[in-house]
Design an enzyme around this catalytic site. Structure first.
Site, PDB file in Angstrom:
ATOM      1  N   SER A 174     -20.306 152.115  30.053  1.00 41.57           N
ATOM      2  CA  SER A 174     -20.776 153.303  30.771  1.00 41.57           C
ATOM      3  C   SER A 174     -20.709 153.000  32.261  1.00 41.57           C
ATOM      4  CB  SER A 174     -22.199 153.667  30.327  1.00 41.57           C
ATOM      5  OG  SER A 174     -22.631 154.854  30.950  1.00 41.57           O
ATOM      6  N   HIS A 201     -18.173 156.302  29.220  1.00 44.46           N
ATOM      7  CA  HIS A 201     -18.996 157.453  29.593  1.00 44.46           C
ATOM      8  C   HIS A 201     -18.595 157.893  30.998  1.00 44.46           C
ATOM      9  CE1 HIS A 201     -22.351 155.741  26.773  1.00 44.46           C
ATOM     10  NE2 HIS A 201     -21.362 156.299  26.104  1.00 44.46           N
ATOM     11  N   ASP A 294     -26.510 153.174  24.254  1.00 48.23           N
ATOM     12  CA  ASP A 294     -25.413 153.585  23.386  1.00 48.23           C
ATOM     13  C   ASP A 294     -24.541 152.383  23.028  1.00 48.23           C
ATOM     14  OD1 ASP A 294     -23.715 155.350  21.961  1.00 48.23           O
ATOM     15  OD2 ASP A 294     -22.334 155.404  23.662  1.00 48.23           O
TER      16      ASP A 294
END
Length: 355
Positions: A174, A201, A294
């Protein structure tokens, strides 16, 4: 410090920053030249950088800042302009840490979401220590040696020996991911024998530009993943914006519109779980820098299925959120600084082939 040539956008960014009590505006300038003059006086913790500037553009301004007074930089870019996308991704290569969409008017339906994203990125990046560093892409010239650990970096954790040859590599990140992916994948050879499935992300509008940029700085072939494709060795399949990337039982790419998982779509956890189901002990999972959690639960599924799993070590992660969550779950067979991950992957392949 805000660097933005448009008075309207500069005032809008200043308004957005003023709404967040954790942010204070140090300066607002209209050009790269002004930014280079002011940075030593105001010493900002983080910079919001426009790319399309008069005179010295945002890319060159980023390069000079990272050479003269390294400071966390968040690029604020027009996601719909192809030329702006390419310059934004090159700014990441030059040392910027993140890219976010330029704000829209206060009456636009997306205003609050974009404003929140800008403030979140500025807050997070203001805490990131940055140093003068060699350009991304230099990994091709001299692959990092597994023994060469930097000062203060502990020895890698022990990983369960690979008993089966891995068949697929899944990687996810991310915040701070684009430069990390460039370093990791840049250290793999063009004839790398596994397909690579990648989750980053990032705003959906940036994904095509991100894939194109990454394709230009690593030896592997990189592109946006397409539904129903059978992944090929030496190719990197990037999750498209706002869709989950998974692998079907038949070994084909599947793109899903299912609900976000933990607020994320694409979700690293869904990718890792699909690899656990399909490849079992022949999967290989890597979780890099990123905010949130995540990927941690999915990496645990891979680990329990007998796959090799790696989480990035805190010493190299821009944001130690996602890999830290994996470590807490005991999902990572190895915890390694970024420079040591590619050598570990290559060694695992050699060990598997000789087992």
């Amino acid at each position: 410090m805000l660097v933005e040539d448009s008075l309207v956008v500069r005032q809008l960014l200043a308004h957005i920053v003023s709404r967040d009590p954790r942010l204070a505006l140090a300066a607002a300038v209209a050009s790269g030249e002004e930014a280079l003059r002011e940075i030593h006086r105001v010493q900002p913790d983080v910079i919001s950088m426009d790319i399309r500037l008069p005179g010295i553009d945002g890319l060159e301004t980023t390069r000079r800042i990272m050479a003269e007074r390294p400071t966390p930089i968040v690029v604020v870019a027009d996601a719909i302009e192809d030329s702006s996308l390419k310059i934004s991704m090159n700014a990441l290569r030059a040392g910027a840490l993140s890219v976010v969409e330029k704000p829209v008017g206060t009456g636009h339906r997306a205003y609050e979401a974009i404003a929140d994203q800008i403030c979140t990125q500025l807050r997070i990046m203001s805490q990131v220590p940055v140093i003068r560093r060699r350009p991304i892409g230099a990994e091709r010239l001299a692959p990092p040696r597994d023994e060469a650990r930097g000062p203060g970096v502990p020895a890698p954790t022990t990983q369960v020996p690979v008993t089966q040859v891995p068949s697929v590599l899944a990687v996810a990140a991310s915040t701070g991911g684009p430069p990390a992916f460039a370093k990791l994948l840049g250290a793999l050879p063009a004839d790398f024998p596994l397909p690579v499935l990648l989750v980053q992300h990032m705003g959906a509008a940036f994904m095509e530009g991100f894939a194109d940029w990454l394709n230009g700085v690593v030896p592997l072939s990189v592109g946006i993943a397409r539904e129903g494709v059978r992944p090929l060795p030496g190719h990197v399949y990037v999750a498209p914006g706002d869709r989950h990337l998974t692998l079907t039982p038949g070994g084909l790419v599947a793109l899903l519109d299912d609900a976000p998982v933990g607020g994320q779509r694409p979700s690293a956890t869904l990718l890792f779980r699909s690899i656990a189901r399909v490849a079992g002990p022949r999967g290989f999972g890597v979780l890099l820098t990123g905010m949130g959690e995540d990927g941690a639960a999915g990496l645990l599924d891979m680990h329990l299925a007998g796959a090799a799993t790696i989480a990035e070590h805190e010493s190299s992660a821009v944001v130690y959120g996602m890999p830290a969550a994996a470590v807490r779950l005991r999902a990572a067979g190895s915890v390694l600084p970024l420079d040591l991950i590619a050598p570990r992957i290559l060694r695992a392949l050699q060990l598997g082939l000789s087992a």
